[in-house]
Scaffold this active site. Structure first.
Site, PDB file in Angstrom:
ATOM      1  N   CYS A  78       0.799  -1.228   0.000  1.00 13.31           N
ATOM      2  CA  CYS A  78       0.000   0.000   0.000  1.00 13.31           C
ATOM      3  C   CYS A  78       0.832   1.279   0.000  1.00 13.31           C
ATOM      4  O   CYS A  78       2.048   1.251  -0.030  1.00 13.31           O
ATOM      5  CB  CYS A  78      -1.023  -0.050   1.124  1.00 13.31           C
ATOM      6  SG  CYS A  78      -2.359  -1.210   0.737  1.00 13.31           S
ATOM      7  N   ASP A  79       0.130   2.402   0.079  1.00 16.23           N
ATOM      8  CA  ASP A  79       0.634   3.701  -0.348  1.00 16.23           C
ATOM      9  C   ASP A  79       2.007   4.108   0.190  1.00 16.23           C
ATOM     10  O   ASP A  79       2.873   4.514  -0.568  1.00 16.23           O
ATOM     11  CB  ASP A  79      -0.374   4.795   0.044  1.00 16.23           C
ATOM     12  CG  ASP A  79      -1.687   4.660  -0.689  1.00 16.23           C
ATOM     13  OD1 ASP A  79      -2.097   3.519  -0.955  1.00 16.23           O
ATOM     14  OD2 ASP A  79      -2.308   5.683  -0.982  1.00 16.23           O
ATOM     15  N   CYS A  84      -6.308  -1.088  -3.726  1.00 13.67           N
ATOM     16  CA  CYS A  84      -7.509  -0.620  -4.428  1.00 13.67           C
ATOM     17  C   CYS A  84      -7.306  -0.614  -5.939  1.00 13.67           C
ATOM     18  O   CYS A  84      -6.242  -0.274  -6.436  1.00 13.67           O
ATOM     19  CB  CYS A  84      -7.910   0.747  -3.914  1.00 13.67           C
ATOM     20  SG  CYS A  84      -8.477   0.699  -2.196  1.00 13.67           S
ATOM     21  N   GLU A 113      -4.234  13.642   2.876  1.00 10.31           N
ATOM     22  CA  GLU A 113      -4.834  13.569   1.550  1.00 10.31           C
ATOM     23  C   GLU A 113      -6.205  14.227   1.581  1.00 10.31           C
ATOM     24  O   GLU A 113      -6.938  14.115   2.568  1.00 10.31           O
ATOM     25  CB  GLU A 113      -4.977  12.118   1.091  1.00 10.31           C
ATOM     26  CG  GLU A 113      -3.654  11.493   0.706  1.00 10.31           C
ATOM     27  CD  GLU A 113      -3.809  10.108   0.103  1.00 10.31           C
ATOM     28  OE1 GLU A 113      -2.847   9.651  -0.526  1.00 10.31           O
ATOM     29  OE2 GLU A 113      -4.871   9.489   0.267  1.00 10.31           O
ATOM     30  N   SER A 171      -5.133  12.050  -2.916  1.00 12.27           N
ATOM     31  CA  SER A 171      -5.144  10.606  -3.100  1.00 12.27           C
ATOM     32  C   SER A 171      -4.983  10.292  -4.579  1.00 12.27           C
ATOM     33  O   SER A 171      -5.379  11.075  -5.453  1.00 12.27           O
ATOM     34  CB  SER A 171      -6.474  10.041  -2.604  1.00 12.27           C
ATOM     35  OG  SER A 171      -6.656   8.729  -3.058  1.00 12.27           O
TER      36      SER A 171
END
Length: 552
Positions: free
Chosen positions: A119-120, A191, A442, A468
């Site tokens: 993830c991010d 996602c 974000e 985001s």
């Protein structure tokens, strides 16, 4: 081998005793010790399947003659953290991940590392750690989520964010919102659109730190398990050949990443993470080059949130390697560079063709002749700001409007949802930067609210926070200097006229320098809204310049 300091000789007997306490046999102790950095947890959908990836990597390492040893890395789900104080903690975990992984790897004298993120901030944090530690390293991510489906149309997490605002505006009913909520995220994985997590996993392939398919093979495919086994075996080859991250993460590799970033239409957060990773390699990545690269690089993909395609479709259309091979026809890439495959970029992409030109366009017929991201400069952002130009409606590429100024995300969101933001406005959200937030949140909720209320083609948003990867519309973030440092965004007042010209890469508040100077003399610094704990210490470190250069 690096591990010999804890496995060889009389002096290492105490360390060997502790290795025996782990259940390791003498045979295992005498093999290369491979650290498996597991980001598995039960709160992040992109990480809930990483136990299976870890097990497969361990098998691959063992099959190739190494001893796999697992240790953890943290990860925050940006979607769950969104819209409350938790989002202030998201970006700062990147440094925590890098610092803690560095500490574990060096303290335990591993010979190599297999990084398992998804993830991010987890992906760039581990890339930063890999560059610092600089022992043979390979990445294998957990893979993207499959898209959801409602009424025959594919949807994703960002669809739900926008649906909340559509429900508030009376455009959809509660049953429809519930349908989106229940079907948007149908599997584990990062996602499903080209949001930040998938952007960074794809760019890991481009940088040469992950095998083919690292960024695109869906999390639920058995092919992902096979990829993990291959990564486990490949790390032993990197150990044998002594191929290290800084042999791969060269200046040319980062410019390749910027170029394919433009072609894929990646998240604007890549403009935060790529310089931070390069910084760990002793390379200063000049983002002034971004517009120069964008001008030469066509956009070949319109993946969600920009378009209606998803990462699973990019995978079927040929994946990242097909995009690299297509862009390489323009002569923009450094293809002689070494990668984690042990081969060059040119060798890796040979024969990788586009299988579906509806998903990956050709250089002759791209979505756009220019890249997906632009860096704007002007008196609002003398040091620059970033916009995902591929996500901006044509009519908003040039926009002049009236400033509506807010000192936090919550106030802006209230104004948008109440209907007080009008067509033509420019929403300004400030004091949300690394220092001022602190934590650089974000702003997905405000942009989703704007899109959900049908204002995406008439209202722009500017912030010293960030956006985001799921954001679309005229959303301009990462404004530098930030308001907390006295940047000009702190001087804008309600009613000022702001002019945005994305094709010309400019952003201005229409005030004279004399008026700005007058306001600057009156400006008073604000205290960060978090005054205790880690974020307080983090804000101080940004203020002292320890991390601000990397973040801003």
């Amino acid at each position: 081998m690096n591990s010999e300091k804890i496995t060889k000789g009389i002096a290492a007997a105490p360390q060997r005793a502790l290795l025996h306490a782990l259940g390791l046999t003498e045979e295992e102790i005498n093999k290369p010790l491979i650290g498996i950095v597991s980001s598995y947890n039960e709160i992040v959908p992109g990480h809930m399947n990483l136990d299976k990836i870890v097990a497969a990597v361990k098998q691959g390492v063992a099959m190739a003659g190494g001893t796999p040893i697992v240790f953890p890395a943290i990860a925050v789900c940006d979607g769950i953290a969104m819209g409350h104080q938790g989002m202030k903690y998201s970006l700062v975990t990147r440094e925590l991940i890098a610092d803690s992984t560095e500490a574990m790897a060096i303290a335990h004298a591993f010979d190599a590392l297999v990084m398992i993120p998804n993830c991010d901030k987890n992906v760039p944090g581990l890339l930063m750690a890999a560059a610092r530690v600089n022992i043979p390293t390979i990445f294998v991510s957990g893979g993207p989520m499959l898209a959801g489906t409602v009424n025959g149309k594919k949807i994703s997490y960002s669809t739900v964010s926008e649906a909340v605002s559509r429900y508030g505006a009376g455009e959809i009913d509660a049953a429809t919102l519930c349908d989106y909520e229940n079907k948007a995220c149908p599997t584990c994985g990062s996602c499903s659109g080209m949001f930040t997590a998938n952007s960074m996993n794809c760019l890991t392939e481009v940088l040469g730190m992950g095998l083919k398919g690292n960024g695109t093979i869906p999390a639920v495919y058995s092919e992902r398990i096979r990829l993990a086994k291959q990564a486990g075996m490949k790390i032993m080859e990197l150990v044998e050949k002594d191929i290290r991250p800084r042999d791969i993460l060269t200046e040319g590799a980062f410019y390749n990443a910027l170029t394919i970033d433009m072609a894929l239409g990646c998240s604007t957060n890549s403009m935060l993470h790529l310089p931070a990773i390069a910084h760990e390699c002793g390379i200063e990545l000049n983002l002034d080059k971004a517009n120069e690269i964008s001008a030469k690089t066509p956009t070949l993909c319109h993946l969600a949130p920009v378009g209606d395609h998803f990462i699973e479709e990019l995978n079927e259309a040929g994946g990242v390697y097909a995009v690299i091979n297509e862009i390489n026809k323009l002569g923009l890439l450094h293809t002689g560079l070494l990668t984690c495959t042990g081969k060059t970029v040119a060798e890796n992409i040979s024969g990788c063709r586009i299988k579906d030109t509806n998903i990956i366009k050709t250089i002759e017929e791209p979505y756009s002749k220019t890249g997906g991201i632009a860096v704007l400069k002007g008196n609002i952002a003398p040091d620059g700001c970033v916009v995902k130009r591929s996500a901006v409606a044509e009519e908003m590429l040039c926009h002049k409007g009236t400033a509506r100024v807010f000192d936090c995300e919550e106030d802006a969101l209230t104004a948008i949802n109440s209907g007080s933001i009008m067509s033509g406005d420019v929403v300004v959200i400030r004091y949300e930067g690394p220092k001022g937030g602190p934590g650089m949140r974000e702003m997905l909720n405000p942009t989703s609210a704007i899109m959900g209320r049908g204002l995406g083609s008439t209202v722009a948003l500017i912030t010293d926070g960030r956006f985001s990867g799921a954001t679309r519309g005229a959303a301009i973030g990462h404004v530098s200097p930030e308001a907390a440092d006295g940047g000009n965004i702190a001087l804008i007042e309600n009613g000022d006229i702001i002019e945005i010209n994305i094709p010309e890469c400019t952003i201005q508040v229409l005030l004279s320098e004399e008026e700005l100077d007058k306001r600057r003399r009156k400006w008073q610094p604000r205290q960060p809204r978090i005054t205790t704990g880690y974020l307080k210490r983090y804000a101080k470190s940004v203020s002292s310049g320890c991390k601000g250069a990397v973040l801003n």
